[in-house]
Design a protein around this motif. Structure first.
Motif, PDB file in Angstrom:
ATOM      1  N   THR A  91     101.192  -5.772  17.420  1.00 31.99           N
ATOM      2  CA  THR A  91     100.159  -5.838  16.387  1.00 31.99           C
ATOM      3  C   THR A  91      99.612  -7.244  16.256  1.00 31.99           C
ATOM      4  O   THR A  91      98.392  -7.446  16.111  1.00 31.99           O
ATOM      5  CB  THR A  91     100.720  -5.367  15.031  1.00 31.99           C
ATOM      6  OG1 THR A  91     101.227  -4.047  15.163  1.00 31.99           O
ATOM      7  CG2 THR A  91      99.630  -5.378  13.955  1.00 31.99           C
ATOM      8  N   GLN A  92     100.483  -8.223  16.310  1.00 33.74           N
ATOM      9  CA  GLN A  92     100.030  -9.615  16.252  1.00 33.74           C
ATOM     10  C   GLN A  92      99.122  -9.951  17.431  1.00 33.74           C
ATOM     11  O   GLN A  92      98.105 -10.630  17.274  1.00 33.74           O
ATOM     12  CB  GLN A  92     101.234 -10.556  16.243  1.00 33.74           C
ATOM     13  CG  GLN A  92     101.964 -10.630  14.915  1.00 33.74           C
ATOM     14  CD  GLN A  92     103.136 -11.599  14.987  1.00 33.74           C
ATOM     15  OE1 GLN A  92     104.289 -11.192  14.982  1.00 33.74           O
ATOM     16  NE2 GLN A  92     102.838 -12.889  15.070  1.00 33.74           N
ATOM     17  N   GLY A 142      95.671  -8.244  16.886  1.00 32.05           N
ATOM     18  CA  GLY A 142      94.913  -8.995  15.896  1.00 32.05           C
ATOM     19  C   GLY A 142      94.375  -8.136  14.765  1.00 32.05           C
ATOM     20  O   GLY A 142      94.135  -6.931  14.915  1.00 32.05           O
ATOM     21  N   ALA A 143      94.159  -8.769  13.618  1.00 30.67           N
ATOM     22  CA  ALA A 143      93.743  -8.071  12.400  1.00 30.67           C
ATOM     23  C   ALA A 143      92.383  -7.402  12.544  1.00 30.67           C
ATOM     24  O   ALA A 143      92.189  -6.242  12.142  1.00 30.67           O
ATOM     25  CB  ALA A 143      93.733  -9.048  11.222  1.00 30.67           C
ATOM     26  N   SER A 144      91.409  -8.101  13.096  1.00 33.40           N
ATOM     27  CA  SER A 144      90.047  -7.550  13.170  1.00 33.40           C
ATOM     28  C   SER A 144      89.988  -6.326  14.076  1.00 33.40           C
ATOM     29  O   SER A 144      89.290  -5.351  13.775  1.00 33.40           O
ATOM     30  CB  SER A 144      89.062  -8.618  13.643  1.00 33.40           C
ATOM     31  OG  SER A 144      89.400  -9.076  14.942  1.00 33.40           O
ATOM     32  N   THR A 145      90.725  -6.361  15.183  1.00 34.90           N
ATOM     33  CA  THR A 145      90.735  -5.216  16.091  1.00 34.90           C
ATOM     34  C   THR A 145      91.429  -4.026  15.457  1.00 34.90           C
ATOM     35  O   THR A 145      90.959  -2.878  15.578  1.00 34.90           O
ATOM     36  CB  THR A 145      91.421  -5.584  17.416  1.00 34.90           C
ATOM     37  OG1 THR A 145      90.709  -6.668  18.026  1.00 34.90           O
ATOM     38  CG2 THR A 145      91.440  -4.411  18.373  1.00 34.90           C
ATOM     39  N   LYS A 157      91.576  -3.355  12.318  1.00 35.45           N
ATOM     40  CA  LYS A 157      90.644  -2.850  11.312  1.00 35.45           C
ATOM     41  C   LYS A 157      89.561  -1.990  11.944  1.00 35.45           C
ATOM     42  O   LYS A 157      89.189  -0.933  11.415  1.00 35.45           O
ATOM     43  CB  LYS A 157      90.014  -4.019  10.550  1.00 35.45           C
ATOM     44  CG  LYS A 157      89.086  -3.590   9.423  1.00 35.45           C
ATOM     45  CD  LYS A 157      88.538  -4.796   8.672  1.00 35.45           C
ATOM     46  CE  LYS A 157      87.606  -4.364   7.539  1.00 35.45           C
ATOM     47  NZ  LYS A 157      87.062  -5.529   6.801  1.00 35.45           N
ATOM     48  N   PHE A 194      94.626  -5.249   6.901  1.00 35.68           N
ATOM     49  CA  PHE A 194      95.197  -6.017   8.001  1.00 35.68           C
ATOM     50  C   PHE A 194      94.869  -7.492   7.767  1.00 35.68           C
ATOM     51  O   PHE A 194      93.853  -7.999   8.250  1.00 35.68           O
ATOM     52  CB  PHE A 194      94.623  -5.538   9.343  1.00 35.68           C
ATOM     53  CG  PHE A 194      94.874  -4.076   9.599  1.00 35.68           C
ATOM     54  CD1 PHE A 194      96.122  -3.639  10.015  1.00 35.68           C
ATOM     55  CD2 PHE A 194      93.866  -3.143   9.411  1.00 35.68           C
ATOM     56  CE1 PHE A 194      96.361  -2.288  10.243  1.00 35.68           C
ATOM     57  CE2 PHE A 194      94.087  -1.804   9.638  1.00 35.68           C
ATOM     58  CZ  PHE A 194      95.337  -1.368  10.054  1.00 35.68           C
ATOM     59  N   SER A 249      94.488 -11.284   8.040  1.00 31.68           N
ATOM     60  CA  SER A 249      94.492 -12.228   9.158  1.00 31.68           C
ATOM     61  C   SER A 249      95.265 -13.500   8.833  1.00 31.68           C
ATOM     62  O   SER A 249      95.621 -14.262   9.733  1.00 31.68           O
ATOM     63  CB  SER A 249      93.054 -12.589   9.535  1.00 31.68           C
ATOM     64  OG  SER A 249      92.373 -13.144   8.416  1.00 31.68           O
ATOM     65  N   ASN A 250      95.535 -13.731   7.542  1.00 35.67           N
ATOM     66  CA  ASN A 250      96.218 -14.967   7.122  1.00 35.67           C
ATOM     67  C   ASN A 250      97.641 -14.715   6.621  1.00 35.67           C
ATOM     68  O   ASN A 250      98.227 -15.560   5.970  1.00 35.67           O
ATOM     69  CB  ASN A 250      95.410 -15.662   6.023  1.00 35.67           C
ATOM     70  CG  ASN A 250      95.196 -14.768   4.815  1.00 35.67           C
ATOM     71  OD1 ASN A 250      95.496 -13.577   4.868  1.00 35.67           O
ATOM     72  ND2 ASN A 250      94.676 -15.329   3.744  1.00 35.67           N
ATOM     73  N   THR A 294     100.825 -13.107   8.540  1.00 33.60           N
ATOM     74  CA  THR A 294     101.342 -12.514   9.767  1.00 33.60           C
ATOM     75  C   THR A 294     102.359 -11.414   9.505  1.00 33.60           C
ATOM     76  O   THR A 294     102.354 -10.371  10.165  1.00 33.60           O
ATOM     77  CB  THR A 294     101.973 -13.604  10.654  1.00 33.60           C
ATOM     78  OG1 THR A 294     101.026 -14.655  10.852  1.00 33.60           O
ATOM     79  CG2 THR A 294     102.380 -13.041  11.993  1.00 33.60           C
ATOM     80  N   LEU A 341     100.580  -8.285   8.282  1.00 37.20           N
ATOM     81  CA  LEU A 341      99.860  -7.675   9.397  1.00 37.20           C
ATOM     82  C   LEU A 341     100.831  -6.904  10.288  1.00 37.20           C
ATOM     83  O   LEU A 341     100.534  -5.777  10.716  1.00 37.20           O
ATOM     84  CB  LEU A 341      99.145  -8.762  10.213  1.00 37.20           C
ATOM     85  CG  LEU A 341      98.509  -8.311  11.531  1.00 37.20           C
ATOM     86  CD1 LEU A 341      97.409  -7.291  11.280  1.00 37.20           C
ATOM     87  CD2 LEU A 341      97.962  -9.512  12.300  1.00 37.20           C
TER      88      LEU A 341
END
Length: 445
Positions: free
Chosen positions: A257-258, A261-264, A266, A292, A294-295, A297, A300
């Motif tokens: 997941t890290q 990434g958060a945007s993907t 989402k 999700f 982004s700041n 971890t 996320l």
């Protein structure tokens, strides 16, 4: 002359206002005329505040409800009534997504030309897609647990089974009901999904991580992120992507997941329909909600394994499962049976190649971890889930499909406050699918 001109202008303005008002009325009449016509004050179709016309049948022609005389006459079998009440409705219209509430216009035979008038005065009968016997099997399989079971044909979109607990007997409702009784959890619920959400994370990983074929993770049972723990039920040792899904390795998937990434992440819950409210013959299911950060971890990472603030609607998840079965495109569910056999497809949720990989991994889950012997005669593709809930036992999930042209069924089971994934929810799914396949086989012979 000037006075005449002013009066003419005023008349034109009044005419314009009148015309605009007429246009608004016509538009509203077309769009919401059915709501006006089926208002409770309409004594032509209501008796003592209840619909007085219309019948509701299951897909096999079994009567589920008959309106008349200020009451609703339901099936003579109590378990059938309790299993189908969320699909059919209660006498007082407390279940907003039920047929009695959502399909009033169809029951009374409304159309824009004649309103609710009919020569017979008996309204219309509607046939739902649900099978009362399959719903009854699901109701019995849940036993004393609350939760929900949904099954649909991922080719046609017809919902065959839609059961939610807690429930009630609509023919003999109690004076007080348990919280959540009037909510159809399959359509209106949003629930922490646990590890069945890893099917979404897996799709995002397949389509966005180039080195996935060589990815491995050595799981000790605990992974620390900024001093905080991600935990697994046990130490899984070294896993690759395929075995990480089969063993449901939280630590491994938190790392994936890290990397995604958060945007993907989402974008994928939107792309795969988990935040979509589908139009199901006029009934809309609840949208799932996900965050999700982004700041953050750790948060996320938990979100990628189906925890944190993840809230999943079971119906939307079923559509995503159909996309995996259907080479990337889902099938929109429907509740009203149609002999035409038409189905509405979603946009491409995942690539066809991604769907093929996920099917292979889901089949491996069953054969390597859940035990094919637990599902005799059923070649199922599945993912289990165990969702942690504060101050309660976990919610057990089991979701997947049968990849067979004769039995194109996708399923989802949630057993609340119960235990672990396939051990609890798996047997419920098996009982329902065994009944469904045997019934389908008998019908085709």
């Amino acid at each position: 002359m000037k006075k005449l001109e002013k009066r003419a202008v005023l008349c034109l303005l009044l005419a314009a206002v009148l015309f605009a008002g007429l246009c608004v009325f016509v538009v509203k009449f077309v769009l919401v005329g059915d709501d006006w016509a089926t208002y409770y004050a309409n004594s032509h179709i209501y008796d003592s505040g209840r619909l007085s016309i219309g019948k509701i049948y299951d897909v096999n022609g079994n009567i589920l409800a008959k309106n008349g005389g200020g009451i609703v006459k339901y099936s003579s079998d109590k378990e059938t009534r309790m299993a189908t009440v969320h699909a059919v409705g209660d006498m007082d219209g407390n279940i907003s997504t039920s047929a009695e509430s959502a399909f009033k216009d169809k029951l009374v035979g409304y159309n824009t030309l004649t309103g609710v008038y009919s020569i017979t005065g008996k309204g219309n009968d509607i046939t739902l897609t649900i099978d009362k016997d399959i719903c009854k099997t699901a109701y019995e399989a849940l036993g004393s647990y609350n939760g929900c079971v949904g099954v649909y044909n991922y080719k046609t979109g017809e919902i065959i089974c839609m059961v939610s607990k807690p429930t009630l007997d609509p023919a003999d409702p109690p004076s007080t009901v348990e919280s959540g009784t009037y909510i159809n959890k399959f359509l209106s619920g949003t629930i922490t999904p646990g590890s069945i959400f890893k099917l979404l994370t897996s799709a995002a990983a397949i389509e966005n991580l180039d080195d996935l074929s060589s990815w491995t993770y050595t799981c000790s049972g605990t992974r620390y992120i900024n001093g905080e723990k991600i935990t697994c039920t046990q130490a899984h040792g070294t896993v690759n992507f395929r075995s990480a899904l089969a063993k449901s390795c939280n630590c491994g998937f938190s790392e994936l997941t890290q990397e995604i990434g958060a945007s993907t992440m989402k974008s994928y819950v939107k792309k795969c329909g988990l935040t979509t409210s589908y139009d199901i013959d006029g009934v809309h299911n609840a949208k799932g909600s996900f965050e999700f950060p982004s700041n953050a971890t750790l948060n996320l990472a938990w979100a990628g394994i189906g925890q944190w603030k993840d809230q999943l609607n079971p119906c939307s998840m079923l559509v995503y499962l159909s996309a995996i079965a259907n080479d990337g495109k889902g099938t929109v569910p429907k509740l009203i049976h149609s002999s035409l056999g038409t189905s509405e497809k979603t946009n491409q949720m995942i690539d066809s190649a991604t769907a093929t990989k996920l099917r292979s991994m889901m089949r491996n889950n069953v054969t390597s971890e859940y035990g094919q012997y637990n599902y005799p005669g059923l070649k199922i593709y599945a993912k289990s889930g165990t969702a942690e809930v504060y101050n309660k036992n976990p919610n057990a999930w089991f979701a997947g499909f049968i990849k067979n042209s004769n039995y194109p069924y996708a399923f989802i089971v949630c057993v609340e406050d119960s235990g672990y994934g396939s051990a609890v929810a798996g047997p419920v799914a098996n009982k329902v699918l065994q009944k469904l396949v045997s019934t389908s086989t008998a019908a085709s012979n």
